[in-house]
Design an enzyme around this catalytic site. Structure first.
Site, PDB file in Angstrom:
ATOM      1  N   ASP A  62       0.803  -1.186   0.093  1.00 23.77           N
ATOM      2  CA  ASP A  62       0.171  -0.007  -0.070  1.00 23.77           C
ATOM      3  C   ASP A  62       0.794   1.341   0.078  1.00 23.77           C
ATOM      4  OD1 ASP A  62      -2.636  -1.088   0.202  1.00 23.77           O
ATOM      5  OD2 ASP A  62      -2.270  -1.769   2.168  1.00 23.77           O
TER       6      ASP A  62
ATOM      7  N   ASP B  17      -6.339  -4.230  -5.749  1.00 27.25           N
ATOM      8  CA  ASP B  17      -6.025  -2.860  -5.334  1.00 27.25           C
ATOM      9  C   ASP B  17      -4.552  -2.650  -5.580  1.00 27.25           C
ATOM     10  OD1 ASP B  17      -7.783  -4.536  -3.639  1.00 27.25           O
ATOM     11  OD2 ASP B  17      -7.787  -3.377  -1.914  1.00 27.25           O
TER      12      ASP B  17
END
Length: 416
Positions: A123, A186
């Site tokens: 992330d 993602d």
């Protein structure tokens, strides 16, 4: 006499019809949509939030539970830590008010340790590129650039050449067959960090890693109807695909709303960065799979295949994400009808979010009714920072398009 009456009646009816046809059609909500008003609302809400954050040098707002006014705060390690400083940078871009620049800088700097510590997970793009990346774009601050480049190198350490993708979760997660290699949809968003770094002083190999990840994901994450798996698990030694699963969706073969949004947004961005038509084609096909199944108000349920629709939670975060993606996709597609459709749908999504999902006086976030991880019982019908981030990003993108400004252009002059 009867014939005269009939003729006169026909003339009257015809006159009325002509009169009606000459009236201007009533403008739709989208045509009347005041983007600046919505951006002002975001600034007002963010101002309230600033007064609520503990002044401890580590707290960042993540979410607010239904019927609550209290933020849950997280530190820099949380995957959502970049969204709040990113929001502040967007507010600075829209207003050129120094308060927003100062606050954006302060909260971005909370995330500095991410550039000098081993990768916790994939992330880093969400965290560092949405904070320092937006900051560098708007200010040209070389300190920010150094942090971004270091972070890109850190993210690259999760790349497995046996598979060709970045490892998303370097730890045990249910149903991921750890220590095998997992890659989630993602992760497509974090490729932007690698592309940018490769073009701005970083290693050229970062570009190749991003392209490899996009190609392998394109091959393995999509079903024949262009809906996507959330996760694909690979054999870490051979690269063989073990299985596709939908970790945060209803079922392995369902279309999780935000996951499909990551695909639309991600491949639109990859086309921007590479110019390769295959990515544009995939972005359009994933967008079609999403748009074709939306409810009339264009705000998806958390999963398109959830069993109790219409009595299922909505996901405003997916709507905000996709509206932003469609605005960019509308500038790339070669089909003028499709471009118009993307633009109109995106604006209607923003109208619906603004009319029916804004907080008003309930709390200090921007939007209600997002769903984070329903199978885990987490963040169901919450206000969540990433919904707010993509909402304000989409509003800014729409403002630029209406003004004829390229989406990549800045609305403020770079000042350190």
């Amino acid at each position: 006499m009867t014939n005269k009456i009939q003729i006169l009646a026909s003339i009257v009816i015809l006159s009325l019809a002509i009169g009606c046809s000459n009236k201007k059609p009533k403008k739709s909500n989208a045509q009347n949509f005041d983007v600046d008003r919505q951006l002002s609302y975001c600034a007002q809400q963010a101002t309230k939030t600033l007064t609520l954050i503990p002044k401890d040098g580590k707290s960042l707002p993540r979410n607010i539970a239904p019927d609550s006014q209290k933020w849950r705060f997280i530190n820099y390690k949380d995957w959502t830590s970049g969204f709040w400083p990113g929001i502040l940078w967007y507010l600075f871009e829209n207003t050129n008010v120094q308060k927003w620049k100062e606050q954006a800088d302060a909260y971005s700097r909370y995330l500095t340790p991410l550039s000098v510590t081993p990768a916790l997970d994939h992330d880093l793009g969400f965290q560092v590129f949405y904070s320092f990346g937006n900051g560098y774009r708007l200010t040209g601050n070389l300190e920010y650039k150094e942090i971004i480049l270091k972070t890109a190198d850190t993210l690259a350490t999760l790349f497995n050449p046996n598979i060709g993708t970045i490892l998303s979760w370097p730890r045990e997660v249910p149903n991921m067959e750890w220590p095998q290699h997992n890659t989630i949809m993602d992760n497509m968003i974090n490729l932007e960090l690698l592309f940018w770094a490769s073009k701005n002083g970083g290693k050229k190999s970062l570009y190749d890693i991003a392209v490899s990840h996009a190609d392998v994901t394109m091959k393995n994450h999509f079903r024949p109807d262009y809906t996507s798996y959330h996760v694909v698990v690979y054999n870490r030694e051979t690269g063989e695909k073990i299985k596709g699963v939908t970790h945060q969706g209803y079922a392995d073969d369902s279309m999780w709303a935000r996951g499909q949004g990551w695909a639309i947004y991600g491949y639109t961005m990859v086309y921007r960065e590479t110019g390769e038509e295959q990515y544009l084609d995939l972005a359009q096909k994933t967008a079609k799979a999403y748009l074709d199944r939306l409810p009339n108000d264009l705000i998806p349920y958390w999963d398109f295949d959830a069993p109790n629709i219409p009595n299922e939670p909505r996901d405003a975060s997916a709507a905000a994400l996709v509206s932003s993606a469609l605005l960019e996709l509308s500038t790339f597609t070669k089909d003028s009808i499709l471009a118009k459709n993307y633009l109109e749908k995106a604006e209607k999504m923003l109208v619906e979010l603004s009319n029916n999902y804004q907080i008003k006086d309930k709390n200090s976030a921007f939007l209600l009714h997002s769903t984070g991880h329903k199978p885990n019982g987490s963040e169901i019908d919450y206000s969540i920072n990433y919904a707010d981030y993509y909402y304000v990003e989409a509003l800014l993108r729409l403002k630029k398009l209406k003004a004829g400004i390229p989406l990549t252009a800045s609305l403020v002059t770079k000042t350190k």
